[in-house]
Design a protein around this motif. Structure first.
Motif, short mmCIF file in Angstrom:
data_model
loop_
_atom_site.label_atom_id
_atom_site.label_comp_id
_atom_site.label_asym_id
_atom_site.label_seq_id
_atom_site.Cartn_x
_atom_site.Cartn_y
_atom_site.Cartn_z
N UNK A 33 0.87 -1.26 0.04
CA UNK A 33 0.10 -0.01 -0.20
C UNK A 33 0.93 1.15 -0.09
N UNK A 34 0.64 2.07 -0.88
CA UNK A 34 1.40 3.38 -1.30
C UNK A 34 1.03 4.43 -0.24
N UNK A 35 2.20 4.79 0.49
CA UNK A 35 1.84 5.97 1.63
C UNK A 35 2.20 7.47 1.03
N UNK A 36 2.18 8.08 1.74
CA UNK A 36 2.35 9.77 1.13
C UNK A 36 3.73 9.85 0.60
N UNK A 37 4.88 9.30 1.16
CA UNK A 37 6.24 9.32 1.16
C UNK A 37 6.45 8.69 -0.26
N UNK A 38 5.95 7.70 -0.43
CA UNK A 38 6.15 6.90 -2.05
C UNK A 38 5.37 7.48 -3.10
N UNK A 89 3.73 9.97 -5.69
CA UNK A 89 4.31 10.82 -6.69
C UNK A 89 5.32 10.38 -7.75
N UNK A 90 5.93 9.19 -7.45
CA UNK A 90 7.04 8.68 -8.07
C UNK A 90 6.43 7.54 -9.22
N UNK A 91 7.13 7.58 -10.31
CA UNK A 91 6.99 6.57 -11.35
C UNK A 91 6.97 5.19 -10.88
N UNK A 92 5.96 4.31 -11.30
CA UNK A 92 6.12 2.98 -10.97
C UNK A 92 7.31 2.27 -11.25
N UNK A 151 2.33 6.86 -8.89
CA UNK A 151 1.51 6.32 -7.91
C UNK A 151 0.87 7.28 -6.93
N UNK A 152 -0.06 6.92 -6.34
CA UNK A 152 -1.15 7.91 -5.53
C UNK A 152 -0.98 7.08 -4.28
N UNK A 153 -1.27 8.08 -3.25
CA UNK A 153 -1.38 7.60 -1.85
C UNK A 153 -2.61 6.72 -1.78
N UNK A 154 -2.36 5.27 -1.24
CA UNK A 154 -3.49 4.53 -1.08
C UNK A 154 -3.71 3.24 -2.08
N UNK A 155 -2.63 3.70 -3.13
CA UNK A 155 -2.84 2.87 -4.05
C UNK A 155 -2.31 1.40 -3.50
N UNK A 156 -2.65 0.26 -4.13
CA UNK A 156 -2.42 -1.13 -3.57
C UNK A 156 -1.98 -1.52 -4.99
N UNK A 157 -0.62 -1.94 -4.66
CA UNK A 157 0.41 -2.52 -5.73
C UNK A 157 0.51 -3.83 -5.53
N UNK A 158 0.43 -4.86 -6.61
CA UNK A 158 0.62 -6.23 -6.54
C UNK A 158 1.89 -6.47 -7.36
N UNK A 159 2.80 -7.05 -6.80
CA UNK A 159 4.25 -7.33 -7.16
C UNK A 159 4.35 -8.95 -7.44
N UNK A 160 4.47 -9.47 -8.52
CA UNK A 160 4.56 -11.01 -8.78
C UNK A 160 5.65 -11.50 -8.08
N UNK A 181 12.92 15.14 -2.03
CA UNK A 181 13.11 15.02 -3.61
C UNK A 181 12.30 15.98 -4.28
N UNK A 182 11.07 16.09 -3.90
CA UNK A 182 10.14 17.09 -4.80
C UNK A 182 10.62 18.54 -4.47
#
Length: 316
Positions: free
Chosen positions: A14-19, A21-24, A62-71, A161-162
């Protein structure tokens, strides 16, 4: 960042605020250390990486709250990931000039690229990620040419970074370089105001030249010392264009000694015979507003021993 699984099983992150804004693709590069970039792009292309159940393209952010699946991915062994850890640690750790929870400033060694690619298996950023495996986030704030040494900023948080990127875009970051220019000059100060334009040659090599239709570029040169056939200067770029100091020095008729791309071959050969083995350009100082506290923060990188010793030779 919340994880439900790790290792060689499926990861749910789950993407938090710190992560956010960056490209996947950049997020995955930092996350999957040791996995070839080609494989990362393949699992993105085939849809094995999912965002909130759907496909995601490499360039999407990425946006805050996105749920990312990595195989499931078996990470490469540290002995085979292309980064020689012992060498990198000995090369980089002693050259950290400043560090806190938000950023670090490195005295980048000459001859080491800031990142891998174009035939290079690793650079500074890959090296730092190797010797700092606990760091969740490490990204270059800006770049230095491979043969240039000195102050290089690395962000340890996405928010840092921003903010630092914004300061660089607005030309708010103070940068002072030391450069040895070919030929003596009597003046003590020289402001070079000449627009620069990037060009890509048929070979794929990137070159920059002074051009009326180029982007505005200003560099202030201040004389530090004079020698028989050269002048030591402080170069202060007001703007931040690619190869700016090198091209402006060339346009003044005083190219940087040791510059194989924009310099004079005959002059370079003469200085090699005196013992200079590299481009004489060093990022001496940097100053910026700290991304979290807003306080003025400065760092200074001492001149490398090989350049200091070469100036002693010129003095004698």
């Amino acid at each position: 960042m919340k994880e439900a699984s790790s290792g060689v099983s499926v990861q749910w992150i789950e993407i938090d605020e710190e992560s956010a804004g960056q490209r996947i693709d950049n997020f995955l590069f930092a996350r999957l250390k040791g996995v070839p970039k080609s494989h990362v792009y393949r699992i993105l292309r085939t849809g094995e990486v999912r965002r909130n159940g759907g496909r995601i393209q490499a360039r999407e952010r990425l946006d805050t709250g996105d749920l990312i699946r990595i195989p499931p991915i078996r990470l490469a062994s540290r002995d085979h990931d292309g980064v020689p850890e012992a060498f990198v640690r000995a090369r980089l750790e002693p050259r950290v000039l400043y560090e806190d929870d938000d950023l670090l400033v490195l005295n980048k060694p000459a001859g080491m690229a800031v990142h891998g690619g174009s035939g290079l298996s690793f650079g500074v950023i890959e090296g730092l990620r190797e010797i700092r495996p606990e760091a969740r986030f490490l990204e270059l704030v800006h770049r230095l040419d491979r043969d240039t040494s000195g102050c290089l900023l690395i962000a340890k948080k996405r928010s840092a970074l921003r903010i630092l990127h914004e300061q660089f875009r607005n030309d708010e970051v103070k940068k002072v370089y030391l450069a040895l220019l070919a030929g003596p000059w009597a003046r003590t100060r020289w402001i070079m105001d000449a627009p620069l334009k990037k060009n890509v040659l048929q070979s794929g090599e990137r070159m920059v030249r002074v051009a009326r239709e180029g982007k505005p570029a200003v560099t202030e040169f201040r004389r530090k010392d004079r020698y028989a056939n050269s002048t030591l200067v402080e170069a202060r770029p007001v703007t931040g264009r690619t190869h700016q100091i090198r091209v402006h020095a060339q346009a003044m008729g005083h190219p940087i000694v040791g510059d194989e791309r924009y310099g004079d071959e005959k002059i370079n050969r003469e200085f090699r015979q005196l013992g200079l083995k590299r481009l004489f350009l060093h990022a001496l100082e940097t100053a910026f507003r700290h991304p979290r506290t807003g306080k003025s923060t400065e760092a200074k990188a001492p001149l490398d021993q090989d350049l200091s010793e070469f100036l002693d030779i010129l003095s004698r």
